[in-house]
Design a protein around this motif. Structure first.
Motif, PDB file in Angstrom:
ATOM      1  N   VAL A 110       1.040  -1.270  -0.132  1.00 48.11           N
ATOM      2  CA  VAL A 110      -0.099  -0.364   0.024  1.00 48.11           C
ATOM      3  C   VAL A 110       0.774   1.717  -0.099  1.00 48.11           C
ATOM      4  N   VAL A 111       1.024   2.138  -0.942  1.00 53.64           N
ATOM      5  CA  VAL A 111       1.582   2.822  -0.973  1.00 53.64           C
ATOM      6  C   VAL A 111       0.761   4.269  -0.961  1.00 53.64           C
ATOM      7  N   GLU A 112      -0.594   4.154  -0.635  1.00 53.27           N
ATOM      8  CA  GLU A 112      -1.581   5.326  -0.841  1.00 53.27           C
ATOM      9  C   GLU A 112      -2.371   5.387  -0.332  1.00 53.27           C
ATOM     10  N   VAL A 113      -3.364   5.480   0.656  1.00 52.95           N
ATOM     11  CA  VAL A 113      -4.642   5.328   0.994  1.00 52.95           C
ATOM     12  C   VAL A 113      -5.392   6.750   1.034  1.00 52.95           C
ATOM     13  N   ARG A 114      -6.642   6.385   0.146  1.00 56.21           N
ATOM     14  CA  ARG A 114      -7.524   7.869   0.194  1.00 56.21           C
ATOM     15  C   ARG A 114      -8.994   7.314   0.406  1.00 56.21           C
ATOM     16  N   ASP A 115     -10.220   7.903   0.202  1.00 53.37           N
ATOM     17  CA  ASP A 115     -11.339   8.481   0.932  1.00 53.37           C
ATOM     18  C   ASP A 115     -11.967   6.100   0.760  1.00 53.37           C
ATOM     19  N   ASP A 116     -12.140   6.564  -0.328  1.00 50.14           N
ATOM     20  CA  ASP A 116     -12.531   4.860  -0.824  1.00 50.14           C
ATOM     21  C   ASP A 116     -11.644   4.011  -1.778  1.00 50.14           C
ATOM     22  N   SER A 117     -10.120   4.834  -1.906  1.00 50.13           N
ATOM     23  CA  SER A 117      -9.629   3.749  -2.006  1.00 50.13           C
ATOM     24  C   SER A 117      -8.542   3.555  -2.009  1.00 50.13           C
TER      25      SER A 117
END
Length: 141
Positions: A110-117
């Motif tokens: 995981v390189v980035e966590v967004r709101d829905d993805s």
């Protein structure tokens, strides 16, 4: 006795990034044993062993092209959080395993966590990096 193209060797090694950070080492463990020419080592590591003598030590620098290559853009993908395993709480740096359509396991980070993805990277963690290895040949057969 020297290491040749199809030799089986036992090697102690320490792998470092150019900045000096150690990412892998056989220190305190058994040396790795491998037969050259079988594609089990990155090309630069194998080339660095050729012509080494028993008990010889040396340091080699491996360009990214002879290591894990450049990162492949297609291996970085955005995935909806509802596609992740149930109860998964994704965090940057977290490792996940996925299966390809042909059943092979693929390691993802995981390189980035967004709101829905989340953005997942399937590249080898050392892709795009030049590497330094301290080598010591401890057996040749």
């Amino acid at each position: 006795m020297q290491v040749k193209a199809n030799s089986t060797v036992k090697v102690h090694y320490t792998g470092k990034l150019v900045e000096g950070q150690v990412f892998d080492s056989s220190e305190g463990k058994e040396p790795i044993e491998v037969t050259l020419g079988q594609g089990l080592l990155i090309p630069g590591f194998e080339k660095g062993l050729i012509d080494m003598k028993l008990n010889e030590k040396k340091t080699i620098t491996i360009a990214k092209e002879d290591a894990y290559g450049d990162p492949i853009e297609e291996l970085i993908q955005e995935v909806a959080k509802d596609q992740l395993p149930p109860n998964a709480e994704p965090e940057v740096g977290m490792g996940l395993v996925s299966r390809t359509p042909d059943g092979q396991e693929m390691n993802l980070v995981v390189v980035e966590v967004r709101d829905d993805s989340v953005i997942l990277d399937g590249n080898h963690p050392l892709a795009g990096r030049d590497l330094i290895f301290d080598l010591e040949v401890v057996a040749i057969s």
